[in-house]
Design an enzyme around this catalytic site. Structure first.
Site, PDB file in Angstrom:
ATOM      1  N   ALA A  69       1.624   1.232   0.628  1.00 49.94           N
ATOM      2  CA  ALA A  69       2.430   1.323  -0.586  1.00 49.94           C
ATOM      3  C   ALA A  69       1.458   1.457  -1.757  1.00 49.94           C
ATOM      4  O   ALA A  69       0.286   1.062  -1.639  1.00 49.94           O
ATOM      5  CB  ALA A  69       3.282   0.073  -0.729  1.00 49.94           C
ATOM      6  N   GLY A 114       2.172  -0.103   4.301  1.00 45.64           N
ATOM      7  CA  GLY A 114       3.392   0.710   4.386  1.00 45.64           C
ATOM      8  C   GLY A 114       3.215   1.963   5.239  1.00 45.64           C
ATOM      9  O   GLY A 114       4.196   2.496   5.773  1.00 45.64           O
ATOM     10  N   GLU A 117       3.716   0.888   8.721  1.00 42.66           N
ATOM     11  CA  GLU A 117       5.150   0.574   8.852  1.00 42.66           C
ATOM     12  C   GLU A 117       5.993   1.850   8.980  1.00 42.66           C
ATOM     13  O   GLU A 117       6.940   1.903   9.766  1.00 42.66           O
ATOM     14  CB  GLU A 117       5.589  -0.278   7.655  1.00 42.66           C
ATOM     15  CG  GLU A 117       4.949  -1.670   7.712  1.00 42.66           C
ATOM     16  CD  GLU A 117       5.093  -2.459   6.423  1.00 42.66           C
ATOM     17  OE1 GLU A 117       4.760  -1.926   5.346  1.00 42.66           O
ATOM     18  OE2 GLU A 117       5.527  -3.617   6.487  1.00 42.66           O
ATOM     19  N   GLU A 137      -1.957  -6.475   3.975  1.00 45.53           N
ATOM     20  CA  GLU A 137      -1.281  -7.012   2.788  1.00 45.53           C
ATOM     21  C   GLU A 137      -1.778  -8.390   2.360  1.00 45.53           C
ATOM     22  O   GLU A 137      -1.842  -8.689   1.171  1.00 45.53           O
ATOM     23  CB  GLU A 137       0.243  -7.069   3.013  1.00 45.53           C
ATOM     24  CG  GLU A 137       0.934  -5.716   2.981  1.00 45.53           C
ATOM     25  CD  GLU A 137       0.970  -5.018   4.330  1.00 45.53           C
ATOM     26  OE1 GLU A 137       0.225  -5.428   5.246  1.00 45.53           O
ATOM     27  OE2 GLU A 137       1.736  -4.052   4.460  1.00 45.53           O
TER      28      GLU A 137
HETATM   29  N1  CO8 Z   1      -2.231   2.622  -3.424  1.00 49.46           N
HETATM   30  C1  CO8 Z   1      -2.640   3.337  -4.484  1.00 49.46           C
HETATM   31  N2  CO8 Z   1      -3.742   4.108  -4.484  1.00 49.46           N
HETATM   32  C2  CO8 Z   1      -4.467   4.143  -3.357  1.00 49.46           C
HETATM   33  C3  CO8 Z   1      -4.107   3.425  -2.197  1.00 49.46           C
HETATM   34  C4  CO8 Z   1      -2.919   2.647  -2.264  1.00 49.46           C
HETATM   35  N3  CO8 Z   1      -2.462   1.949  -1.196  1.00 49.46           N
HETATM   36  N4  CO8 Z   1      -5.027   3.647  -1.235  1.00 49.46           N
HETATM   37  C5  CO8 Z   1      -5.929   4.488  -1.769  1.00 49.46           C
HETATM   38  N5  CO8 Z   1      -5.609   4.798  -3.042  1.00 49.46           N
HETATM   39  C6  CO8 Z   1      -6.314   5.673  -3.973  1.00 49.46           C
HETATM   40  C7  CO8 Z   1      -7.574   4.998  -4.493  1.00 49.46           C
HETATM   41  O1  CO8 Z   1      -7.258   4.140  -5.568  1.00 49.46           O
HETATM   42  C8  CO8 Z   1      -8.384   6.194  -4.911  1.00 49.46           C
HETATM   43  O2  CO8 Z   1      -7.899   6.680  -6.136  1.00 49.46           O
HETATM   44  P1  CO8 Z   1      -8.931   7.117  -7.321  1.00 49.46           P
HETATM   45  O3  CO8 Z   1      -9.679   8.300  -6.723  1.00 49.46           O
HETATM   46  O4  CO8 Z   1      -8.036   7.489  -8.453  1.00 49.46           O
HETATM   47  O5  CO8 Z   1      -9.806   5.946  -7.556  1.00 49.46           O
HETATM   48  C9  CO8 Z   1      -8.040   7.253  -3.853  1.00 49.46           C
HETATM   49  O6  CO8 Z   1      -6.792   6.810  -3.276  1.00 49.46           O
HETATM   50  C10 CO8 Z   1      -9.063   7.341  -2.747  1.00 49.46           C
HETATM   51  O7  CO8 Z   1      -9.255   6.045  -2.197  1.00 49.46           O
HETATM   52  P2  CO8 Z   1     -10.678   5.318  -2.080  1.00 49.46           P
HETATM   53  O8  CO8 Z   1     -11.610   5.868  -3.110  1.00 49.46           O
HETATM   54  O9  CO8 Z   1     -10.453   3.852  -2.067  1.00 49.46           O
HETATM   55  O10 CO8 Z   1     -11.120   5.850  -0.641  1.00 49.46           O
HETATM   56  P3  CO8 Z   1     -12.099   5.100   0.371  1.00 49.46           P
HETATM   57  O11 CO8 Z   1     -12.396   6.088   1.442  1.00 49.46           O
HETATM   58  O12 CO8 Z   1     -13.250   4.474  -0.318  1.00 49.46           O
HETATM   59  O13 CO8 Z   1     -11.212   3.913   0.995  1.00 49.46           O
HETATM   60  C11 CO8 Z   1      -9.244   2.920   1.937  1.00 49.46           C
HETATM   61  C12 CO8 Z   1     -10.076   4.207   1.747  1.00 49.46           C
HETATM   62  C13 CO8 Z   1     -10.031   1.939   2.818  1.00 49.46           C
HETATM   63  C14 CO8 Z   1      -7.951   3.294   2.622  1.00 49.46           C
HETATM   64  C15 CO8 Z   1      -8.975   2.271   0.563  1.00 49.46           C
HETATM   65  O14 CO8 Z   1      -8.444   3.266  -0.308  1.00 49.46           O
HETATM   66  C16 CO8 Z   1      -8.000   1.138   0.608  1.00 49.46           C
HETATM   67  O15 CO8 Z   1      -8.363   0.044   0.999  1.00 49.46           O
HETATM   68  N6  CO8 Z   1      -6.734   1.398   0.199  1.00 49.46           N
HETATM   69  C17 CO8 Z   1      -5.708   0.388   0.181  1.00 49.46           C
HETATM   70  C18 CO8 Z   1      -5.210   0.077   1.565  1.00 49.46           C
HETATM   71  C19 CO8 Z   1      -4.173  -1.006   1.536  1.00 49.46           C
HETATM   72  O16 CO8 Z   1      -4.449  -2.142   1.215  1.00 49.46           O
HETATM   73  N7  CO8 Z   1      -2.932  -0.666   1.910  1.00 49.46           N
HETATM   74  C20 CO8 Z   1      -1.841  -1.605   1.938  1.00 49.46           C
HETATM   75  C21 CO8 Z   1      -1.138  -1.615   0.635  1.00 49.46           C
HETATM   76  S1  CO8 Z   1       0.089  -2.889   0.522  1.00 49.46           S
HETATM   77  C22 CO8 Z   1       1.401  -2.266   1.345  1.00 49.46           C
HETATM   78  O17 CO8 Z   1       1.384  -1.195   1.879  1.00 49.46           O
HETATM   79  C23 CO8 Z   1       2.612  -3.144   1.369  1.00 49.46           C
HETATM   80  C24 CO8 Z   1       3.846  -2.435   1.941  1.00 49.46           C
HETATM   81  C25 CO8 Z   1       5.108  -3.173   1.614  1.00 49.46           C
HETATM   82  C26 CO8 Z   1       5.315  -3.310   0.147  1.00 49.46           C
HETATM   83  C27 CO8 Z   1       6.547  -4.022  -0.242  1.00 49.46           C
HETATM   84  C28 CO8 Z   1       6.360  -4.397  -1.697  1.00 49.46           C
HETATM   85  C29 CO8 Z   1       7.377  -5.129  -2.368  1.00 49.46           C
END
Ligand code: CO8
Length: 264
Positions: A69, A114, A117, A137
């Site tokens: 998400a 997400g 999921e 999460e």
């Molecule tokens: N949300 C928003 N932006 C994201 C996300 C995300 N989940 N994942 C990556 N991005 C963006 C980064 O911010 C980055 O943007 P920018 O270039 O503008 O800085 C771009 O995508 C590229 O990402 P990275 O530079 O971080 O790429 P890396 O190769 O260094 O890392 C990763 C890749 C490991 C996947 C890293 O991006 C990461 O850890 N992302 C988050 C993963 C995560 O924690 N996902 C779970 C999110 S929580 C969730 O899904 C809950 C679901 C239910 C929600 C219900 C809510 C009420």
């Protein structure tokens, strides 16, 4: 069927669809716009389900299926907004699960939070060697909100799911395959998509009605006791004796020819 969206690409090839989540710059993260477009698209499919036999869901680019998400959007949500967001995401997973034809999630790269999921709400998951699953999460002070606390446990067993959810650790493709989260592994995205099409084409040769009803019976059984599930199976099984496809399938067997199913 609606096909014009900013964050989704939809391609139709005869009776099969490919749905691509297209927010590559954010690793296809699910923000409200993506979820609303998914809901609109999946709801609009109801009008054309009779002409469709399967769908592939994938993410744009080489790096991610869906990296979760959208954390940026979630970071300043109120409790009510978060509840609406989780409800919308869950609704989308139900819409995927309830489509009356098979859906294969083709996972390349990250399928986190997400993203994992959404993949779990398909009928089964194909993945490339680079695929990384996880429910990270708790690292964000959250819990899975689009079904991860429920579907992961049902898919791989509660205790294995707990270990993955509590640690928030990554699960690479080989482990996901061992756990049964992934059913087939591929060396490239192109090969995976090609094989997913081949699988859907193979399924399409069977009675679409029988495939659809077996999906409904297996999905229903997920939440029932064995006895209740078997009751549903017996009902669906016997109802099919009134269908064209059952009469055609059995008659074709007796006449030693290929069946021509109609889906009714
Ligand atoms: N949300 C928003 N932006 C994201 C996300 C995300 N989940 N994942 C990556 N991005 C963006 C980064 O911010 C980055 O943007 P920018 O270039 O503008 O800085 C771009 O995508 C590229 O990402 P990275 O530079 O971080 O790429 P890396 O190769 O260094 O890392 C990763 C890749 C490991 C996947 C890293 O991006 C990461 O850890 N992302 C988050 C993963 C995560 O924690 N996902 C779970 C999110 S929580 C969730 O899904 C809950 C679901 C239910 C929600 C219900 C809510 C009420």
């Amino acid at each position: 069927m609606n096909t014009e969206y900013e964050t989704l690409n939809i391609e139709r090839s005869q009776d099969l669809l490919t749905l691509t989540i297209n927010r590559e710059k954010s690793l296809n993260a699910l923000n409200s716009q993506v979820l609303m477009e998914l809901k609109d698209f999946l709801t609009s499919l109801n009008e054309s389900v009779e002409d469709l036999r399967g769908m592939i869901v994938t993410g744009a680019g080489e790096k991610a299926f869906i990296a979760g998400a959208d954390i940026v959007e979630m970071s300043d949500m109120s409790v009510d907004e978060a509840h609406d967001f989780a409800t919308l995401g869950q609704e989308v997973t139900f819409l995927f699960e309830e489509l009356p034809f098979p859906v294969i999630a083709c996972v390349n790269g990250f399928a986190l939070g997400g993203g994992c999921e959404m993949a779990m709400s398909s009928d089964f998951i194909y993945a490339t060697e680079t695929a990384v699953f996880g429910q990270p999460e708790v690292k964000l002070g959250l819990i899975p909100g689009f079904g991860g606390t429920q579907r992961l446990a049902k898919l791989i067993g509660r205790n294995r799911a707990k270990e993955i959810v509590y640690t928030g650790r990554n699960v690479k493709c080989d482990e996901a395959l061992e756990l049964g989260l992934v059913v087939r592994k591929f060396s490239s995205k192109d090969e995976m998509i090609k094989e997913a099409f081949t699988t859907l084409e193979k399924i399409s040769k069977n009675s679409p009605l029988a495939v659809s009803i077996s999906k409904a019976a297996m999905n229903a059984g997920n939440d029932l006791t064995n006895e209740e599930g078997l009751g549903i199976e017996a009902k669906h099984f016997s109802d099919l004796f009134d269908s064209y496809d059952m009469k055609e399938g059995t008659k074709a067997f007796v006449e030693k020819r290929a069946p021509e199913f109609k889906g009714n």
